[in-house]
Design an enzyme around this catalytic site. Structure first.
Site, PDB file in Angstrom:
ATOM      1  N   GLU A 117       4.750  -4.435  -5.888  1.00 52.61           N
ATOM      2  CA  GLU A 117       3.349  -4.774  -5.619  1.00 52.61           C
ATOM      3  C   GLU A 117       2.966  -4.345  -4.196  1.00 52.61           C
ATOM      4  OE1 GLU A 117       0.484  -5.171  -6.412  1.00 52.61           O
ATOM      5  OE2 GLU A 117      -0.071  -7.227  -6.899  1.00 52.61           O
ATOM      6  N   ASP A 118       1.692  -4.074  -3.995  1.00 52.55           N
ATOM      7  CA  ASP A 118       1.247  -3.700  -2.647  1.00 52.55           C
ATOM      8  C   ASP A 118       1.160  -4.915  -1.729  1.00 52.55           C
ATOM      9  OD1 ASP A 118      -0.937  -4.739  -4.011  1.00 52.55           O
ATOM     10  OD2 ASP A 118      -2.316  -3.106  -3.531  1.00 52.55           O
ATOM     11  N   ASP A 121      -0.643 -11.935  -1.969  1.00 55.96           N
ATOM     12  CA  ASP A 121      -1.720 -12.630  -1.261  1.00 55.96           C
ATOM     13  C   ASP A 121      -1.753 -14.092  -1.729  1.00 55.96           C
ATOM     14  OD1 ASP A 121      -4.019 -12.912   0.339  1.00 55.96           O
ATOM     15  OD2 ASP A 121      -5.350 -12.198  -1.224  1.00 55.96           O
ATOM     16  N   PHE A 170      -7.721  -8.330   6.138  1.00 52.35           N
ATOM     17  CA  PHE A 170      -7.944  -7.489   4.966  1.00 52.35           C
ATOM     18  C   PHE A 170      -7.572  -6.062   5.335  1.00 52.35           C
ATOM     19  CE2 PHE A 170      -9.842  -5.301   1.465  1.00 52.35           C
ATOM     20  CZ  PHE A 170      -9.604  -6.178   0.420  1.00 52.35           C
ATOM     21  N   ARG A 183      -8.017   4.116  -0.640  1.00 57.58           N
ATOM     22  CA  ARG A 183      -6.622   4.090  -1.096  1.00 57.58           C
ATOM     23  C   ARG A 183      -5.827   5.266  -0.529  1.00 57.58           C
ATOM     24  NH1 ARG A 183      -6.036   0.244  -5.163  1.00 57.58           N
ATOM     25  NH2 ARG A 183      -7.798  -0.054  -6.554  1.00 57.58           N
TER      26      ARG A 183
HETATM   27  P1  IMP Z   1      -3.075 -12.127  -5.300  1.00 61.20           P
HETATM   28  O1  IMP Z   1      -3.102 -12.290  -6.776  1.00 61.20           O
HETATM   29  O2  IMP Z   1      -4.103 -12.960  -4.598  1.00 61.20           O
HETATM   30  O3  IMP Z   1      -1.697 -12.307  -4.698  1.00 61.20           O
HETATM   31  O4  IMP Z   1      -3.614 -10.701  -4.999  1.00 61.20           O
HETATM   32  C1  IMP Z   1      -2.924  -9.616  -5.138  1.00 61.20           C
HETATM   33  C2  IMP Z   1      -3.846  -8.415  -5.149  1.00 61.20           C
HETATM   34  O5  IMP Z   1      -5.036  -8.605  -4.388  1.00 61.20           O
HETATM   35  C3  IMP Z   1      -3.139  -7.267  -4.506  1.00 61.20           C
HETATM   36  O6  IMP Z   1      -2.400  -6.579  -5.456  1.00 61.20           O
HETATM   37  C4  IMP Z   1      -4.278  -6.447  -3.993  1.00 61.20           C
HETATM   38  O7  IMP Z   1      -4.733  -5.582  -4.994  1.00 61.20           O
HETATM   39  C5  IMP Z   1      -5.368  -7.435  -3.696  1.00 61.20           C
HETATM   40  N1  IMP Z   1      -5.430  -7.705  -2.250  1.00 61.20           N
HETATM   41  C6  IMP Z   1      -5.066  -8.819  -1.602  1.00 61.20           C
HETATM   42  N2  IMP Z   1      -5.235  -8.700  -0.280  1.00 61.20           N
HETATM   43  C7  IMP Z   1      -5.718  -7.460  -0.084  1.00 61.20           C
HETATM   44  C8  IMP Z   1      -6.071  -6.714   1.098  1.00 61.20           C
HETATM   45  O8  IMP Z   1      -5.965  -7.163   2.244  1.00 61.20           O
HETATM   46  N3  IMP Z   1      -6.509  -5.451   0.880  1.00 61.20           N
HETATM   47  C9  IMP Z   1      -6.623  -4.892  -0.345  1.00 61.20           C
HETATM   48  N4  IMP Z   1      -6.288  -5.548  -1.462  1.00 61.20           N
HETATM   49  C10 IMP Z   1      -5.841  -6.826  -1.342  1.00 61.20           C
HETATM   50 MG    MG Z   2      -2.877  -4.826  -6.327  1.00 62.39          MG
END
Ligand code: IMP
Ligand code: MG
Length: 197
Positions: A117-118, A121, A170, A183
Site C-alpha cells: 500500500e502507498d 492512514d 497530505f 501521481r
Molecule cells: P485509509 O483507509 O484511511 O488508511 O486510507 C488509505 C488510502 O487513502 C491510501 O491508500 C491513499 O490512497 C489515501 N490517502 C491517505 N492519505 C493520503 C495522502 O496524504 N495523500 C494521498 N492519498 C492519501
Molecule cells: Mg491508496
C-alpha cells in the site's frame, strides 16, 4: 511538526534539483531517499521470506510505483496481483466506507502474501482488505506500506514494513494523488492547502 519535517528534509539534502518535476511543491522525500529506503525494505522482506515464494498484492492505483520498485528490491520467486478499493474521494477526506472495486485474480490460499500500500492512514482500507484476505487462509499475510500516518488511525492495524512514518500531512507524488493528479511526480511532495489548483 510540518516545519520540523521540512527542515529535516532539507538537512538530508532534499532540495529539489529539477524544479520542473517539483512543480513548485515542497519535497518531503526525494526520489533518491525513496530508492534507498525501498532497497532496505526489500532486503528485510527477502530475509523474512527465507527462500519461500511470494505473492505481492498492490492496492491500486497509489501503490503501483511502490510495488514496481519494491518487487525489484526483493530477491524471491514472486508474482503480482492487484486489488482496488473505493477511492479516497476527490479531496483530502475519506468517506469512511471501503468497497472492493477490483478483486484478486488468483486465489491466495496457502500462499505468502505481501499486501502493498502507498499510505496507511485511518487504516480502514487495510483493515478491510486484511479481513477479506484472511478468509482465504493464506499461509502468511504481511503488510508493506511506504508511508504511515499513525496519528490518523481509526482501525487497530499496523504494517509489518513501513518506509517512512509521517505526521498528519497530505502528500502527493510517487503514485499518490490529489483528485487523481500528481501521481507521476517522482518525489513525495507536500500538498499545501494554499497550493493553486
Ligand atoms: P485509509 O483507509 O484511511 O488508511 O486510507 C488509505 C488510502 O487513502 C491510501 O491508500 C491513499 O490512497 C489515501 N490517502 C491517505 N492519505 C493520503 C495522502 O496524504 N495523500 C494521498 N492519498 C492519501
Ligand atoms: Mg491508496
Amino acid at each position: 511538526m510540518h516545519r520540523r519535517l521540512l527542515l529535516e528534509a532539507r538537512m538530508r539534502d532534499t532540495v529539489c534539483m529539477d524544479t520542473k518535476t517539483c512543480q513548485g511543491l515542497e519535497v518531503l522525500y526525494t526520489r533518491q531517499q525513496i530508492v534507498d529506503r525501498v532497497a532496505e525494505m526489500g532486503a528485510q522482506i527477502t530475509r523474512d521470506l527465507n527462500g519461500e515464494k511470494l505473492v505481492m498484492v498492490g492496492v491500486l492505483k497509489g501503490a503501483a510505483f511502490f510495488l514496481a520498485d519494491l518487487s525489484r528490491a526483493i530477491q524471491a520467486d514472486a508474482t503480482f496481483d492487484f486489488v482496488a478499493t473505493s477511492s479516497y474521494g476527490k479531496g483530502q477526506r475519506t468517506s469512511g466506507a471501503v468497497k472492493l472495486i477490483k478483486d484478486l485474480d488468483e486465489s491466495i490460499e496457502g500462499k505468502n502474501v505481501l499486501l502493498v500500500e502507498d499510505i496507511l492512514d485511518t487504516g480502514l482500507t487495510l483493515a478491510y482488505l486484511r479481513k477479506l484476505f484472511l478468509q482465504q487462509h493464506p499461509k502468511t499475510l504481511r503488510i508493506a506500506t511506504l508511508l504511515d500516518k499513525p496519528s490518523r488511525r481509526l482501525e487497530k492495524i499496523e504494517a509489518d514494513y513501513v518506509g517512512f512514518s509521517i505526521p498528519n500531512l497530505f502528500v502527493i507524488g510517487y503514485g499518490m494523488d490529489y483528485a487523481e493528479r500528481y501521481r507521476n511526480l517522482p518525489d513525495i511532495c507536500l500538498m499545501t492547502p494554499d497550493h493553486p489548483e
